[in-house]
Design a protein around this motif. Sequence first.
Motif, PDB file in Angstrom:
ATOM      1  N   GLU A  88       0.939  -1.148   0.015  1.00  0.00           N
ATOM      2  CA  GLU A  88       0.122   0.044   0.096  1.00  0.00           C
ATOM      3  C   GLU A  88       0.777   1.180   0.042  1.00  0.00           C
ATOM      4  OE1 GLU A  88      -3.779  -0.904   2.625  1.00  0.00           O
ATOM      5  OE2 GLU A  88      -1.857  -0.977   3.904  1.00  0.00           O
ATOM      6  N   THR A  89       0.422   2.331  -0.511  1.00  0.00           N
ATOM      7  CA  THR A  89       1.254   3.705  -0.601  1.00  0.00           C
ATOM      8  C   THR A  89       0.099   4.632  -0.108  1.00  0.00           C
ATOM      9  OG1 THR A  89       2.456   3.025  -2.277  1.00  0.00           O
ATOM     10  CG2 THR A  89       2.289   5.250  -1.870  1.00  0.00           C
ATOM     11  N   VAL A  90       0.594   5.613   0.781  1.00  0.00           N
ATOM     12  CA  VAL A  90      -0.129   6.951   1.327  1.00  0.00           C
ATOM     13  C   VAL A  90       0.793   8.035   0.514  1.00  0.00           C
ATOM     14  CG1 VAL A  90      -1.014   8.278   3.135  1.00  0.00           C
ATOM     15  CG2 VAL A  90      -1.227   5.896   2.965  1.00  0.00           C
ATOM     16  N   LEU A  91       0.187   8.917  -0.304  1.00  0.00           N
ATOM     17  CA  LEU A  91       0.844  10.177  -0.500  1.00  0.00           C
ATOM     18  C   LEU A  91       0.624  11.325   0.157  1.00  0.00           C
ATOM     19  CD1 LEU A  91       0.826   9.680  -4.544  1.00  0.00           C
ATOM     20  CD2 LEU A  91       2.797   8.833  -3.022  1.00  0.00           C
ATOM     21  N   TYR A  92       1.442  12.060   0.537  1.00  0.00           N
ATOM     22  CA  TYR A  92       1.143  13.417   1.026  1.00  0.00           C
ATOM     23  C   TYR A  92       1.702  14.432   0.437  1.00  0.00           C
ATOM     24  CZ  TYR A  92       0.420  17.256   4.200  1.00  0.00           C
ATOM     25  OH  TYR A  92       0.181  18.620   4.424  1.00  0.00           O
ATOM     26  N   TRP A 109      -5.409  16.172  -6.989  1.00  0.00           N
ATOM     27  CA  TRP A 109      -4.556  16.606  -5.593  1.00  0.00           C
ATOM     28  C   TRP A 109      -3.814  17.591  -5.517  1.00  0.00           C
ATOM     29  CZ3 TRP A 109       0.187  16.722  -7.000  1.00  0.00           C
ATOM     30  CH2 TRP A 109       0.697  15.939  -8.083  1.00  0.00           C
ATOM     31  N   GLU A 110      -3.702  18.586  -4.646  1.00  0.00           N
ATOM     32  CA  GLU A 110      -2.814  19.556  -4.592  1.00  0.00           C
ATOM     33  C   GLU A 110      -2.025  19.659  -3.448  1.00  0.00           C
ATOM     34  OE1 GLU A 110      -5.382  22.839  -5.084  1.00  0.00           O
ATOM     35  OE2 GLU A 110      -6.745  22.508  -3.355  1.00  0.00           O
ATOM     36  N   LYS A 111      -1.214  20.536  -3.094  1.00  0.00           N
ATOM     37  CA  LYS A 111      -0.569  20.775  -1.676  1.00  0.00           C
ATOM     38  C   LYS A 111      -1.453  20.571  -0.543  1.00  0.00           C
ATOM     39  CE  LYS A 111       2.215  23.933   0.897  1.00  0.00           C
ATOM     40  NZ  LYS A 111       2.747  25.346   0.962  1.00  0.00           N
ATOM     41  N   GLY A 112      -1.037  19.714   0.399  1.00  0.00           N
ATOM     42  CA  GLY A 112      -1.716  19.366   1.530  1.00  0.00           C
ATOM     43  C   GLY A 112      -2.641  18.407   1.720  1.00  0.00           C
ATOM     44  N   ASP A 113      -2.909  17.576   0.337  1.00  0.00           N
ATOM     45  CA  ASP A 113      -3.719  16.587   0.326  1.00  0.00           C
ATOM     46  C   ASP A 113      -3.011  15.347   0.551  1.00  0.00           C
ATOM     47  OD1 ASP A 113      -6.031  18.193  -0.539  1.00  0.00           O
ATOM     48  OD2 ASP A 113      -5.640  17.752  -2.813  1.00  0.00           O
ATOM     49  N   ALA A 114      -3.608  14.270   0.947  1.00  0.00           N
ATOM     50  CA  ALA A 114      -3.379  12.878   1.022  1.00  0.00           C
ATOM     51  C   ALA A 114      -3.847  11.910   0.238  1.00  0.00           C
ATOM     52  CB  ALA A 114      -3.261  12.507   2.535  1.00  0.00           C
ATOM     53  N   VAL A 115      -3.501  11.005  -0.368  1.00  0.00           N
ATOM     54  CA  VAL A 115      -3.944   9.933  -1.415  1.00  0.00           C
ATOM     55  C   VAL A 115      -3.693   8.628  -1.130  1.00  0.00           C
ATOM     56  CG1 VAL A 115      -3.923   9.405  -3.832  1.00  0.00           C
ATOM     57  CG2 VAL A 115      -3.901  11.964  -3.181  1.00  0.00           C
ATOM     58  N   TYR A 116      -4.643   7.714  -1.038  1.00  0.00           N
ATOM     59  CA  TYR A 116      -4.343   6.424  -0.815  1.00  0.00           C
ATOM     60  C   TYR A 116      -4.184   5.527  -2.240  1.00  0.00           C
ATOM     61  CZ  TYR A 116      -5.217   1.561   0.761  1.00  0.00           C
ATOM     62  OH  TYR A 116      -5.066   0.142   1.023  1.00  0.00           O
ATOM     63  N   ASN A 141       4.317   0.118   3.083  1.00  0.00           N
ATOM     64  CA  ASN A 141       4.651  -0.999   3.794  1.00  0.00           C
ATOM     65  C   ASN A 141       5.307  -2.020   3.182  1.00  0.00           C
ATOM     66  OD1 ASN A 141       2.188  -1.709   2.132  1.00  0.00           O
ATOM     67  ND2 ASN A 141       1.743  -3.544   3.719  1.00  0.00           N
ATOM     68  N   ALA A 142       6.204  -1.359   2.151  1.00  0.00           N
ATOM     69  CA  ALA A 142       7.014  -2.520   1.336  1.00  0.00           C
ATOM     70  C   ALA A 142       8.030  -3.157   2.329  1.00  0.00           C
ATOM     71  CB  ALA A 142       7.600  -1.457   0.317  1.00  0.00           C
TER      72      ALA A 142
END
Length: 160
Positions: A88-92, A109-116, A141-142
């Motif tokens: 899984e990946t979570v981007l901030y 997305w833009e600055k301040g967003d988080a993406v799963y 969690n690689a």
Amino acid sequence: MEITAIESQHDQKQFSSKDFHQTFARPQFQKPAYLIHKNVENAGEHNQFSTERKHPVFFVDLPSKNVSMTIGGLLPGQLTNRHRHTYETVLYVLEGKGYTEIEDEKIEWEKGDAVYIPSWAWHRHQNLSNTESAKYIACENAPQLQNLGVALREEEGRDL
């Protein structure tokens, strides 16, 4: 008579799934060699991953056996290759504006967003600015899956 740790481990009961309620965790603190990675981006881009992914990638070098963190960047107008992985990946998002395509869904997305990004979902990232870079932190969690021997990454066009 003194019993060593090795001898006592051999004498311990071997549990099966029916005995799950009989097992109890006995965590112990083990201090790693270091707890901080200062000035991550000053350590330089990770050559292999930056070249392979065609955008700058900076690894956060900490001794976690379960999660990893990288700082990724997208150059102006850049669209990455589609890829997928078992972790899984979570981007901030730190800077910029763009989107991540996850399977057939476009997530802007833009600055301040988080993406799963769920495991094994085809995805790619696009920087919507033609003049400014985008930057994000990726937590995955690689390492946990690598330590279990089940981490896999596929790059469309390279592996398929």
